[in-house]
Design a protein around this motif. Structure first.
Motif, short mmCIF file in Angstrom:
data_model
loop_
_atom_site.label_atom_id
_atom_site.label_comp_id
_atom_site.label_asym_id
_atom_site.label_seq_id
_atom_site.Cartn_x
_atom_site.Cartn_y
_atom_site.Cartn_z
N SER A 128 1.24 -23.47 -42.98
CA SER A 128 0.23 -23.37 -44.03
C SER A 128 -0.66 -24.61 -44.07
O SER A 128 -1.87 -24.50 -44.32
N SER A 129 -0.10 -25.78 -43.78
CA SER A 129 -0.91 -27.00 -43.72
C SER A 129 -1.92 -26.91 -42.58
O SER A 129 -3.07 -27.34 -42.72
N ALA A 130 -1.49 -26.35 -41.44
CA ALA A 130 -2.40 -26.17 -40.32
C ALA A 130 -3.57 -25.27 -40.71
O ALA A 130 -4.73 -25.55 -40.39
N VAL A 131 -3.26 -24.20 -41.42
CA VAL A 131 -4.30 -23.27 -41.87
C VAL A 131 -5.25 -23.94 -42.85
O VAL A 131 -6.47 -23.75 -42.79
N TYR A 132 -4.70 -24.75 -43.76
CA TYR A 132 -5.55 -25.48 -44.72
C TYR A 132 -6.49 -26.44 -43.99
O TYR A 132 -7.65 -26.61 -44.40
N ILE A 133 -5.98 -27.09 -42.95
CA ILE A 133 -6.82 -28.02 -42.19
C ILE A 133 -7.98 -27.28 -41.54
O ILE A 133 -9.14 -27.72 -41.61
N LEU A 134 -7.68 -26.15 -40.90
CA LEU A 134 -8.74 -25.36 -40.26
C LEU A 134 -9.76 -24.90 -41.29
O LEU A 134 -10.98 -24.96 -41.04
N ASN A 135 -9.29 -24.47 -42.45
CA ASN A 135 -10.19 -24.02 -43.50
C ASN A 135 -11.06 -25.17 -44.03
O ASN A 135 -12.25 -24.99 -44.31
N ASP A 136 -10.47 -26.37 -44.14
CA ASP A 136 -11.22 -27.53 -44.62
C ASP A 136 -12.30 -27.94 -43.62
O ASP A 136 -13.38 -28.39 -44.02
N THR A 186 -1.24 -29.48 -33.45
CA THR A 186 0.12 -30.02 -33.43
C THR A 186 1.03 -29.25 -34.39
O THR A 186 2.13 -28.83 -34.02
N LEU A 187 0.57 -29.06 -35.61
CA LEU A 187 1.36 -28.32 -36.60
C LEU A 187 1.54 -26.86 -36.18
O LEU A 187 2.61 -26.27 -36.41
N LEU A 188 0.52 -26.29 -35.56
CA LEU A 188 0.60 -24.90 -35.11
C LEU A 188 1.67 -24.75 -34.03
O LEU A 188 2.49 -23.83 -34.09
N LEU A 205 2.71 -15.58 -36.53
CA LEU A 205 1.50 -15.28 -35.76
C LEU A 205 0.55 -14.42 -36.59
O LEU A 205 -0.67 -14.66 -36.61
N THR A 206 1.09 -13.42 -37.28
CA THR A 206 0.27 -12.56 -38.13
C THR A 206 -0.39 -13.37 -39.24
O THR A 206 -1.58 -13.17 -39.56
N TYR A 207 0.37 -14.29 -39.82
CA TYR A 207 -0.16 -15.14 -40.89
C TYR A 207 -1.34 -15.98 -40.38
O TYR A 207 -2.37 -16.10 -41.05
N VAL A 208 -1.20 -16.54 -39.18
CA VAL A 208 -2.28 -17.36 -38.62
C VAL A 208 -3.51 -16.51 -38.31
O VAL A 208 -4.64 -16.88 -38.65
N LEU A 209 -3.30 -15.37 -37.67
CA LEU A 209 -4.44 -14.50 -37.34
C LEU A 209 -5.15 -14.04 -38.61
O LEU A 209 -6.38 -13.97 -38.65
N LEU A 210 -4.36 -13.73 -39.62
CA LEU A 210 -4.92 -13.31 -40.91
C LEU A 210 -5.79 -14.41 -41.51
O LEU A 210 -6.89 -14.16 -42.01
N ASN A 211 -5.31 -15.64 -41.42
CA ASN A 211 -6.04 -16.75 -42.02
C ASN A 211 -7.21 -17.22 -41.17
O ASN A 211 -8.18 -17.77 -41.71
N VAL A 212 -7.12 -17.03 -39.86
CA VAL A 212 -8.29 -17.31 -39.02
C VAL A 212 -9.41 -16.33 -39.36
O VAL A 212 -10.58 -16.72 -39.48
N PHE A 213 -9.03 -15.07 -39.53
CA PHE A 213 -10.02 -14.08 -39.97
C PHE A 213 -10.59 -14.45 -41.33
O PHE A 213 -11.81 -14.36 -41.55
N TYR A 214 -9.71 -14.88 -42.25
CA TYR A 214 -10.16 -15.27 -43.59
C TYR A 214 -11.13 -16.44 -43.51
O TYR A 214 -12.17 -16.44 -44.18
N THR A 215 -10.80 -17.44 -42.71
CA THR A 215 -11.61 -18.66 -42.62
C THR A 215 -13.01 -18.39 -42.11
O THR A 215 -14.00 -18.92 -42.65
N PHE A 216 -13.12 -17.55 -41.08
CA PHE A 216 -14.41 -17.36 -40.43
C PHE A 216 -15.16 -16.10 -40.86
O PHE A 216 -16.35 -15.98 -40.61
N ARG A 217 -14.45 -15.18 -41.52
CA ARG A 217 -15.12 -13.94 -41.91
C ARG A 217 -14.68 -13.41 -43.28
O ARG A 217 -15.50 -13.10 -44.14
#
Length: 313
Positions: free
Chosen positions: A74-82, A116-118, A137-149
């Motif tokens: 989740s921290s990795a996802v927050y970093i990407l979103n930030d 690194t966290l990923l 993996l599903t959580y990451v893909l879901l959040n990558v989609f959320y971040t960019f779209r």
């Protein structure tokens, strides 16, 4: 005693300054990880509690390991979103102080931490279970989609967040070799929708019609959000109540007394609804962390669950 030389003074001053800057840098890295948000990952532990294996060390250890790995994920996802949100965060009254938006942490270093966290979370989840890795993996893909779209699409943005909470419960079930309870998944999903739409309404209120900070807000309506918040909050209570009364649940636990925990869930949802509307805070975690009433409700719910499931009701 002789006076200290100027060289010694400047040497000590330089060391003090370097130590201070190092501590500030580490603090900014910690802020970037958003440890306060790790409380959301406690949903990973819920299946352990309802499996009646809380005191079984092997399963407890696996659940805690999954929780820690989900914190990394989740921290990795927050970093990407930030990183993606940095331009808009600079316009926000409070988000402008985030490490990336303020420039205190570079984008290059942020990407390094993200990968690194990923890697750590993916490798760790694979060691635990293939199904846990699929959830990660599903959580990451879901959040990558959320971040960019997804966060630019009305309603879809909150549904993405809610699905992420469902992934937490599923990962917590699979690590124990359990089939995820449909009732718990649905209850978690609606509770997450409730929290997500409450956050959107707070953002809409605080923005004062300045939608440059989050362009999607211009598509939301305060009255609609109020109706959705009430309906999703009520649905989360109803589905949890149905879970406690379900014949499969009663047969699994050998007791029909789990319904005694429902009043605490009702109080928690209604209190959060009240606090979010009165305080207007954007972050659900801030409300949860600061309010004693919510912690008392959660504590009483936990204690009642323990008494019912672990003492035979």
């Amino acid at each position: 005693m002789g006076a200290k030389s100027p060289q010694c003074f400047w040497y000590n001053l330089r060391n003090t300054r370097q130590k201070y800057l190092g501590e500030v840098f580490l603090l900014n890295l910690l802020i970037l990880l958003r440890p306060k948000q790790w409380v959301k990952n406690l949903f990973v532990i819920v299946p352990l509690l309802f499996s009646r294996k809380l005191f079984f060390l092997p399963d407890f250890s696996r659940s805690i390991a999954t929780f820690v790995l989900f914190c990394c994920l989740s921290s990795a996802v927050y970093i990407l979103n930030d990183i993606e949100d940095a331009p808009l965060d600079k316009l926000h009254p409070t988000k402008k102080d985030r490490p990336i938006a303020s420039g205190r942490v570079s984008v290059r270093l942020s990407y390094f931490l993200f990968f690194t966290l990923l890697i750590v979370s993916f490798v760790g989840s694979l060691l635990l279970s293939w199904y846990v890795f699929i959830c990660f993996l599903t959580y990451v893909l879901l959040n990558v989609f959320y971040t960019f779209r997804g966060k630019k699409m009305i309603l879809v943005d909150v549904f993405c967040i809610a699905a992420g909470f469902a992934m937490r419960v599923m990962a917590g079930s699979y690590v124990l070799n359990l089939s995820p309870s449909a009732w718990l998944i649905i209850s978690t999903f609606f509770l997450s929708l409730f929290l997500g739409f409450s956050k959107r309404k707070a953002e809409l209120t605080i923005s004062n019609n300045n939608h440059g900070q989050r362009p999607l807000l211009r598509l939301y309506d305060a009255n609609l959000l109020t109706s959705v918040i009430v309906s999703t909050g009520t649905a989360s209570i109803v589905f949890y109540a149905l879970y406690t009364l379900d014949n499969r649940t009663i047969q699994q636990f050998g007791t029909d007394k789990l319904y005694l925990t429902v009043p605490f869930v009702c109080y928690g949802v209604f209190r959060y609804m009240l606090l979010s509307m009165l305080s207007g805070q954007e972050d659900p975690t801030d409300i949860l962390v600061k309010d004693k009433g919510l912690w008392i409700a959660i504590g009483l719910w936990f204690l009642t669950v323990m008494l019912v499931l672990y003492t035979g009701g």
